[in-house]
Design a protein around this motif. Structure first.
Motif, PDB file in Angstrom:
ATOM      1  N   UNK A 127       0.828  -1.217   0.000  1.00  0.00           N
ATOM      2  CA  UNK A 127       0.000   0.000   0.000  1.00  0.00           C
ATOM      3  C   UNK A 127       0.858   1.262   0.000  1.00  0.00           C
ATOM      4  N   UNK A 128       2.146   1.145   0.360  1.00  0.00           N
ATOM      5  CA  UNK A 128       2.984   2.344   0.455  1.00  0.00           C
ATOM      6  C   UNK A 128       3.830   2.542  -0.797  1.00  0.00           C
ATOM      7  N   UNK A 129       3.927   3.802  -1.229  1.00  0.00           N
ATOM      8  CA  UNK A 129       4.849   4.181  -2.313  1.00  0.00           C
ATOM      9  C   UNK A 129       5.949   5.031  -1.679  1.00  0.00           C
ATOM     10  N   UNK A 130       7.141   4.940  -2.240  1.00  0.00           N
ATOM     11  CA  UNK A 130       8.232   5.785  -1.744  1.00  0.00           C
ATOM     12  C   UNK A 130       7.786   7.251  -1.765  1.00  0.00           C
ATOM     13  N   UNK A 131       8.007   7.972  -0.675  1.00  0.00           N
ATOM     14  CA  UNK A 131       7.637   9.386  -0.609  1.00  0.00           C
ATOM     15  C   UNK A 131       6.260   9.641  -0.016  1.00  0.00           C
ATOM     16  N   UNK A 132       5.448   8.592   0.183  1.00  0.00           N
ATOM     17  CA  UNK A 132       4.137   8.785   0.831  1.00  0.00           C
ATOM     18  C   UNK A 132       4.338   9.450   2.191  1.00  0.00           C
ATOM     19  N   UNK A 133       3.446  10.380   2.502  1.00  0.00           N
ATOM     20  CA  UNK A 133       3.506  11.018   3.827  1.00  0.00           C
ATOM     21  C   UNK A 133       2.584  10.240   4.767  1.00  0.00           C
ATOM     22  N   UNK A 134       3.186   9.736   5.851  1.00  0.00           N
ATOM     23  CA  UNK A 134       2.450   8.851   6.762  1.00  0.00           C
ATOM     24  C   UNK A 134       2.439   9.469   8.157  1.00  0.00           C
ATOM     25  N   UNK A 135       1.242   9.578   8.734  1.00  0.00           N
ATOM     26  CA  UNK A 135       1.110  10.026  10.127  1.00  0.00           C
ATOM     27  C   UNK A 135       0.764   8.816  10.985  1.00  0.00           C
ATOM     28  N   UNK A 136       1.470   8.659  12.101  1.00  0.00           N
ATOM     29  CA  UNK A 136       1.096   7.668  13.117  1.00  0.00           C
ATOM     30  C   UNK A 136       0.543   8.443  14.319  1.00  0.00           C
ATOM     31  N   UNK A 137      -0.533   7.963  14.918  1.00  0.00           N
ATOM     32  CA  UNK A 137      -1.068   8.634  16.116  1.00  0.00           C
ATOM     33  C   UNK A 137      -1.561   7.603  17.116  1.00  0.00           C
ATOM     34  N   UNK A 138      -1.057   7.711  18.335  1.00  0.00           N
ATOM     35  CA  UNK A 138      -1.463   6.793  19.411  1.00  0.00           C
ATOM     36  C   UNK A 138      -2.086   7.588  20.546  1.00  0.00           C
TER      37      UNK A 138
END
Ligand code: COA
Length: 319
Positions: A294-305
């Protein structure tokens, strides 16, 4: 410097308890649980322990990344349900995978733990202290819940997820984190063998939660911290490809998407299958998404816990 994700891995127990089976133990039903939480089933430990699951997830992440165990500098395990208070789970993982040069320790911040461990590893890497880090989230929450309390036991499952980070030149991970210990009583957990000496003994022996207070806290604080995080980098929420939130409740994730005025498709979910696996939920989802390409190089990913503490944290990095 950025700690790039080279490999991911996860482990969930084989034993599945679906909502119908749960309704044999407590007065509940599949419709209620699905409507209020989005959960259909959970994987529950039998012989497994938290460290066993952490080791399995770590081995898969190592295999995928093609990094040798002796190259690992740092092992962090986010857990609040380790089977030993000491040694820490990270040292058990170190021994089992042969990461002879690593230092390891656990981070206990309940459901926020994985994001805080990920931030810690990124900070070490950005400071050029360590180059290769294994960050694991592993929890056996079903060992801590009261199986006669329908308001909490329906919510949790067990599992572990791991990511292998390697230092690379690149934009550092953005980070934000907060705690509010004055609201600690909204979500508490004591070990099964804890002997409390107060009259609240029965209430605090297991996971005890004010569900509505935690729900309100999450839907307010998660959008707030995401906006705070992105404002620091002058990024708009619409520029983010994926928001990978702690998998506690579908309605919490829907409410966060709504408050941020974003389409729910940017908020991947797997809680229907695994329920809330606490510190493990984000790395299990990361692993599933990576395996499904599902991920492409350069995708901006936010993680939130978010969770007990109360505490909440978010970070953003480019894949
Ligand atoms: N099955 C059937 N009925 C249940 C039930 C269950 N498992 N649990 C509670 N109920 C009942 C309650 O007794 C109450 O009945 P009443 O109206 O007769 O008093 C009714 O359902 C509503 O309970 P309430 O607690 O108000 O429900 P809710 O809509 O707040 O949903 C949660 C409860 C726990 C699902 C919800 O508050 C929640 O998800 N909170 C966040 C929890 C969380 O994610 N924690 C971890 C964060 S890391």
């Amino acid at each position: 410097m950025i700690g790039r994700i080279y490999g991911t891995g996860s482990y969930v127990p084989n034993r599945i308890v679906d909502n119908n089976e749960l309704s044999k133990y407590v007065d509940t039903n599949d419709t209620w649980i699905r409507e209020r939480t989005g959960i259909a089933r959970r994987h529950v430990i039998e012989e497994e322990t938290t460290s066993f699951m952490a080791v399995q997830a770590a081995k898969k992440a190592l295999l995928q990344s093609e990094v040798k165990p002796e190259e690992i500098d740092l092992i962090l395990v986010a857990t609040s349900s380790s089977e030993t208070i000491f040694p820490c789970t990270a040292c058990i993982v170190q021994s089992e995978i042969g990461a002879v040069h690593a230092v390891g320790y656990d981070i206990n911040a309940a459901c926020t733990g994985f994001v805080l461990a990920f931030q810690t590893a990124q900070a070490y890497i950005d400071a050029r202290i360590y180059k290769t880090a294994l960050v694991i989230g592993a929890d056996s929450m079903t060992n801590l819940v009261d199986w006669t309390d329908r308001s909490t036991c329906i919510l949790f499952g067990d599992g572990a997820g791991a990511v292998l980070l390697r230092a690379e030149e690149g934009k550092p991970c953005l980070m934000a984190a907060h705690s509010d210990g004055t609201k600690a009583n909204a979500l508490t957990g004591m070990s099964r063998h804890h002997k409390a000496v107060t009259s609240l003994e029965d209430k605090i022996t297991y996971v005890h939660m004010d569900g509505q207070a935690v729900f309100k806290f999450a839907v307010r604080k998660v959008p707030e911290i995401i906006e705070e995080l992105l404002a620091d980098a002058s990024l708009g929420v619409e520029e983010i490809d994926y928001f990978i939130l702690h998998q506690a409740n579908k309605r919490i994730i829907e409410a966060v998407a709504k408050r941020l005025r974003l389409d729910l498709t940017k908020f991947p979910m797997n809680l229907e299958e695994y329920a809330n696996t606490s510190g493990a939920s984000i790395p299990i989802l990361l692993d599933e998404m990576k395996r499904n390409q599902r991920f492409q190089r350069g995708d901006k990913v936010v993680l939130a816990g978010f969770g007990a503490g109360l505490s909440w944290a978010a970070c953003m990095f480019e894949w």
